[in-house]
Write a protein that holds these residues in place. Structure first.
Motif, PDB file in Angstrom:
ATOM      1  N   VAL A 210     -14.374  26.678  73.157  1.00 55.35           N
ATOM      2  CA  VAL A 210     -14.346  26.789  74.606  1.00 55.35           C
ATOM      3  C   VAL A 210     -12.957  26.605  75.195  1.00 55.35           C
ATOM      4  O   VAL A 210     -12.648  27.168  76.247  1.00 55.35           O
ATOM      5  N   GLY A 211     -12.087  25.830  74.519  1.00 51.31           N
ATOM      6  CA  GLY A 211     -10.816  25.466  75.130  1.00 51.31           C
ATOM      7  C   GLY A 211      -9.595  26.017  74.425  1.00 51.31           C
ATOM      8  O   GLY A 211      -9.645  26.437  73.259  1.00 51.31           O
ATOM      9  N   ASP A 212      -8.468  26.009  75.133  1.00 48.84           N
ATOM     10  CA  ASP A 212      -7.201  26.449  74.562  1.00 48.84           C
ATOM     11  C   ASP A 212      -6.910  25.689  73.268  1.00 48.84           C
ATOM     12  O   ASP A 212      -7.256  24.519  73.112  1.00 48.84           O
ATOM     13  N   GLY A 213      -6.247  26.390  72.349  1.00 48.19           N
ATOM     14  CA  GLY A 213      -5.922  25.771  71.082  1.00 48.19           C
ATOM     15  C   GLY A 213      -7.131  25.527  70.205  1.00 48.19           C
ATOM     16  O   GLY A 213      -7.097  24.679  69.310  1.00 48.19           O
ATOM     17  N   ASP A 214      -8.211  26.249  70.458  1.00 46.02           N
ATOM     18  CA  ASP A 214      -9.465  26.091  69.717  1.00 46.02           C
ATOM     19  C   ASP A 214     -10.017  24.681  69.828  1.00 46.02           C
ATOM     20  O   ASP A 214     -10.501  24.096  68.852  1.00 46.02           O
ATOM     21  N   ALA A 215      -9.959  24.133  71.021  1.00 40.39           N
ATOM     22  CA  ALA A 215     -10.516  22.808  71.285  1.00 40.39           C
ATOM     23  C   ALA A 215     -11.938  22.925  71.817  1.00 40.39           C
ATOM     24  O   ALA A 215     -12.316  23.924  72.424  1.00 40.39           O
ATOM     25  N   GLY A 216     -12.725  21.886  71.577  1.00 37.90           N
ATOM     26  CA  GLY A 216     -14.063  21.821  72.151  1.00 37.90           C
ATOM     27  C   GLY A 216     -15.112  22.525  71.309  1.00 37.90           C
ATOM     28  O   GLY A 216     -14.843  23.027  70.217  1.00 37.90           O
ATOM     29  N   PRO A 217     -16.341  22.577  71.823  1.00 33.94           N
ATOM     30  CA  PRO A 217     -17.463  23.136  71.058  1.00 33.94           C
ATOM     31  C   PRO A 217     -17.423  24.656  70.971  1.00 33.94           C
ATOM     32  O   PRO A 217     -16.725  25.330  71.723  1.00 33.94           O
ATOM     33  N   ASN A 218     -18.201  25.182  70.023  1.00 30.35           N
ATOM     34  CA  ASN A 218     -18.350  26.627  69.905  1.00 30.35           C
ATOM     35  C   ASN A 218     -19.134  27.191  71.079  1.00 30.35           C
ATOM     36  O   ASN A 218     -19.978  26.507  71.673  1.00 30.35           O
ATOM     37  N   THR A 219     -18.835  28.441  71.397  1.00 28.36           N
ATOM     38  CA  THR A 219     -19.495  29.157  72.487  1.00 28.36           C
ATOM     39  C   THR A 219     -19.970  30.501  71.954  1.00 28.36           C
ATOM     40  O   THR A 219     -19.817  30.811  70.774  1.00 28.36           O
ATOM     41  N   GLY A 220     -20.480  31.321  72.841  1.00 26.35           N
ATOM     42  CA  GLY A 220     -20.791  32.693  72.481  1.00 26.35           C
ATOM     43  C   GLY A 220     -19.560  33.568  72.362  1.00 26.35           C
ATOM     44  O   GLY A 220     -19.650  34.720  71.943  1.00 26.35           O
ATOM     45  N   GLY A 221     -18.384  33.038  72.722  1.00 20.00           N
ATOM     46  CA  GLY A 221     -17.133  33.786  72.652  1.00 20.00           C
ATOM     47  C   GLY A 221     -16.400  33.745  73.975  1.00 20.00           C
ATOM     48  O   GLY A 221     -16.967  34.069  75.010  1.00 20.00           O
ATOM     49  N   MET A 222     -15.128  33.344  73.943  1.00 21.13           N
ATOM     50  CA  MET A 222     -14.342  33.177  75.169  1.00 21.13           C
ATOM     51  C   MET A 222     -13.256  34.231  75.348  1.00 21.13           C
ATOM     52  O   MET A 222     -12.513  34.205  76.312  1.00 21.13           O
ATOM     53  N   GLY A 223     -13.172  35.177  74.418  1.00 23.98           N
ATOM     54  CA  GLY A 223     -12.174  36.230  74.546  1.00 23.98           C
ATOM     55  C   GLY A 223     -11.972  36.933  73.221  1.00 23.98           C
ATOM     56  O   GLY A 223     -12.463  36.487  72.175  1.00 23.98           O
ATOM     57  N   ALA A 224     -11.262  38.055  73.254  1.00 22.82           N
ATOM     58  CA  ALA A 224     -11.028  38.836  72.044  1.00 22.82           C
ATOM     59  C   ALA A 224      -9.886  39.814  72.297  1.00 22.82           C
ATOM     60  O   ALA A 224      -9.509  40.067  73.448  1.00 22.82           O
ATOM     61  N   TYR A 225      -9.362  40.361  71.203  1.00 18.74           N
ATOM     62  CA  TYR A 225      -8.368  41.428  71.340  1.00 18.74           C
ATOM     63  C   TYR A 225      -8.475  42.367  70.142  1.00 18.74           C
ATOM     64  O   TYR A 225      -9.004  42.013  69.079  1.00 18.74           O
ATOM     65  N   ALA A 226      -7.990  43.577  70.335  1.00 25.71           N
ATOM     66  CA  ALA A 226      -7.985  44.600  69.290  1.00 25.71           C
ATOM     67  C   ALA A 226      -6.862  45.585  69.594  1.00 25.71           C
ATOM     68  O   ALA A 226      -6.520  45.788  70.758  1.00 25.71           O
ATOM     69  N   PRO A 227      -6.289  46.227  68.545  1.00 25.56           N
ATOM     70  CA  PRO A 227      -6.452  45.901  67.137  1.00 25.56           C
ATOM     71  C   PRO A 227      -5.632  44.678  66.765  1.00 25.56           C
ATOM     72  O   PRO A 227      -5.175  43.953  67.666  1.00 25.56           O
ATOM     73  N   LEU A 228      -5.409  44.450  65.461  1.00 26.05           N
ATOM     74  CA  LEU A 228      -4.726  43.246  64.984  1.00 26.05           C
ATOM     75  C   LEU A 228      -3.363  43.623  64.414  1.00 26.05           C
ATOM     76  O   LEU A 228      -3.286  44.170  63.303  1.00 26.05           O
ATOM     77  N   PRO A 229      -2.279  43.348  65.149  1.00 24.79           N
ATOM     78  CA  PRO A 229      -0.958  43.768  64.666  1.00 24.79           C
ATOM     79  C   PRO A 229      -0.530  43.079  63.379  1.00 24.79           C
ATOM     80  O   PRO A 229       0.339  43.582  62.660  1.00 24.79           O
ATOM     81  N   TRP A 230      -1.157  41.949  63.063  1.00 24.71           N
ATOM     82  CA  TRP A 230      -0.793  41.181  61.871  1.00 24.71           C
ATOM     83  C   TRP A 230      -1.679  41.489  60.671  1.00 24.71           C
ATOM     84  O   TRP A 230      -1.473  40.942  59.583  1.00 24.71           O
ATOM     85  N   ALA A 231      -2.668  42.361  60.833  1.00 27.13           N
ATOM     86  CA  ALA A 231      -3.606  42.639  59.741  1.00 27.13           C
ATOM     87  C   ALA A 231      -2.895  43.320  58.570  1.00 27.13           C
ATOM     88  O   ALA A 231      -2.057  44.205  58.768  1.00 27.13           O
ATOM     89  N   PRO A 232      -3.210  42.938  57.341  1.00 27.11           N
ATOM     90  CA  PRO A 232      -2.579  43.577  56.180  1.00 27.11           C
ATOM     91  C   PRO A 232      -2.939  45.052  56.100  1.00 27.11           C
ATOM     92  O   PRO A 232      -4.050  45.453  56.471  1.00 27.11           O
ATOM     93  N   PRO A 233      -2.029  45.890  55.622  1.00 24.19           N
ATOM     94  CA  PRO A 233      -2.360  47.308  55.441  1.00 24.19           C
ATOM     95  C   PRO A 233      -3.559  47.445  54.502  1.00 24.19           C
ATOM     96  O   PRO A 233      -3.673  46.735  53.504  1.00 24.19           O
TER      97      PRO A 233
END
Length: 418
Positions: A210-233
């Motif tokens: 729920v919180g910045d820095g992955d603090a607090g309890p799990n939720t249904g999801g607080m945000g996302a992004y795509a694609p992943l610039p760091w993903a291995p080829p």
């Protein structure tokens, strides 16, 4: 094509928005929908947990394609009921949906398919709990074996907290899955599957805490992004070959072929990608970011999946750049969430509704825990992130909260895969 979407969240708003841009869609409905979806599609009331009610609505509305968004109706058998009435349905059968509905079943499938995943142990009796907990740790992963809307998981270094979470689940009559902790960056990979044909979408990363820095309890999801610039080829090809395709083959071999969206939640460990969980539907909030970048018409793609024609579908087309989703949650979420507060700025472009309703006076008010998903896109991840938070700043919901660090570590280049 007449398309009916089942569900009421921001995931469904994202699906409806993409479908509304598809010239092949001549009529669009959503049940039950929400205040934002109502501006794009006809709205109908339905009990999503009642497969017969879902199928009846599909027949009455004369749907050519039904898309079931949430896991609850899928596990209950909504897709089976719709297909039994002769209507194409995007979504797996109740039998195949057990890949999400029962973590014990998912573990059994993965073991049979030779898919890498965490070691796990099911505990269904409090008398066995302490002995089982000694087999795990010092980071304990405790999961509800069934559906829990993303909030049935505890990941903790505190043995007492792990035990307390497990006892809460057991006291409620829910078996508990204990797992070894998988270290490494997490990835969500959505794959369209029609039996054994697998077509991957863009990989994404979501934020459960729920919180910045992955603090607090799990939720249904607080945000996302795509694609992943760091993903291995080659990451997507590797996951499809070693994880998704073997699972699809195993399910087909059991007489329960998977048709719909198979979501692999992964940890990129030092030993390679390993499965954290499987879901039987589009994930929320990753869908909001992924669909913002899809340029292939969505209706034809999902219809091809639903009718066994996925292998003949043209290669997918994607926009260049990135998309970022930030969830605005009500005060109290993920606990008891306050509702009924007036929202301003929620009808702007890129603001997708989840827990909202429109009052008789026309005002849009909060009606759930995760109230809105705000999506920004741009030529780069930093631009998409800046756009998302600019839009967030223009929305006002009293007492609401959101994470301020969605995609921040990726922008800073702080994520690496061993």
């Amino acid at each position: 094509m007449r398309v009916l979407v089942i569900g009421s969240g921001a995931r469904e708003h994202a699906l409806v928005l993409a479908l509304s841009h598809d010239p092949a869609v001549i009529a669009l409905a959503c049940a039950p929908g929400n205040a934002g979806i109502a501006s794009l599609a006809e709205s109908y009331g339905v009990d999503v947990g009642d497969p017969s009610a879902v199928a009846d609505l599909a027949v009455e509305w004369r749907a050519d394609l039904v898309i079931v968004g949430p896991e609850v109706p899928l596990v209950a058998g909504a897709a089976d009921a719709v297909r039994d009435r002769g209507i194409a349905c995007f979504g797996p059968s109740a039998a195949a949906s057990r890949i999400e509905g029962s973590k014990a079943f998912a573990k059994d499938v993965m073991a049979a398919a030779g898919v890498p995943t965490a070691h796990g142990e099911i505990v269904d009796n409090p008398a066995r709990l302490d002995a089982a907990l000694r087999n795990f740790g010092p980071t304990w992963v405790v999961k509800d074996d069934g559906l829990a809307a993303g909030k049935g998981v505890a990941v903790t270094d505190d043995l007492a907290a792990a035990r307390a979470h497990a006892m809460t689940l057991l006291d409620a009559g829910h078996p508990v899955l204990l797992e070894t902790f998988l270290d490494g960056p997490e990835v969500s990979l959505f794959c369209l599957v029609d039996g054994t044909t697998v077509v991957p979408l863009l990989p994404a990363q979501d934020f459960k805490r729920v919180g910045d820095g992955d603090a607090g309890p799990n939720t249904g999801g607080m945000g996302a992004y795509a694609p992943l610039p760091w993903a291995p080829p080659g990451l997507v090809d590797e996951v499809v070959a070693k994880i998704v395709h073997p699972v699809a083959q195993e399910l087909a071999g059991r007489g329960t072929p998977f048709t719909g969206l198979l979501y692999a939640g992964l940890a990129l460990t030092a030993a390679g990608p390993q499965v954290i969980e499987f879901n039987c539907r589009f994930g929320d909030p990753e869908t909001q970011a992924v669909l913002a970048l899809l340029r292939s018409p969505l209706a034809a793609l999902l219809h091809a999946t639903a009718t066994g024609a996925l292998a003949a579908h043209p290669p997918l087309e994607w926009s260049e750049g990135s998309a970022v989703t930030v969830v605005i949650a009500a005060e109290g979420y993920p606990g008891y969430a306050r509702s009924g507060d007036v929202i301003t700025g929620s009808e702007a472009d890129g603001v997708l509704h989840a827990g909202t309703r429109r009052r008789e006076d026309g005002a849009i008010v909060s009606a759930g825990g995760r109230v809105l998903s705000v999506v920004g896109s741009g030529a780069s991840l930093p631009e998409a992130r800046e756009e998302a938070y600019r839009k967030v700043a223009a929305v006002h919901l009293p007492g609401s909260h959101h994470r301020t660090d969605i995609a921040l570590r990726a922008v800073r280049g702080e994520i690496s895969v061993v």
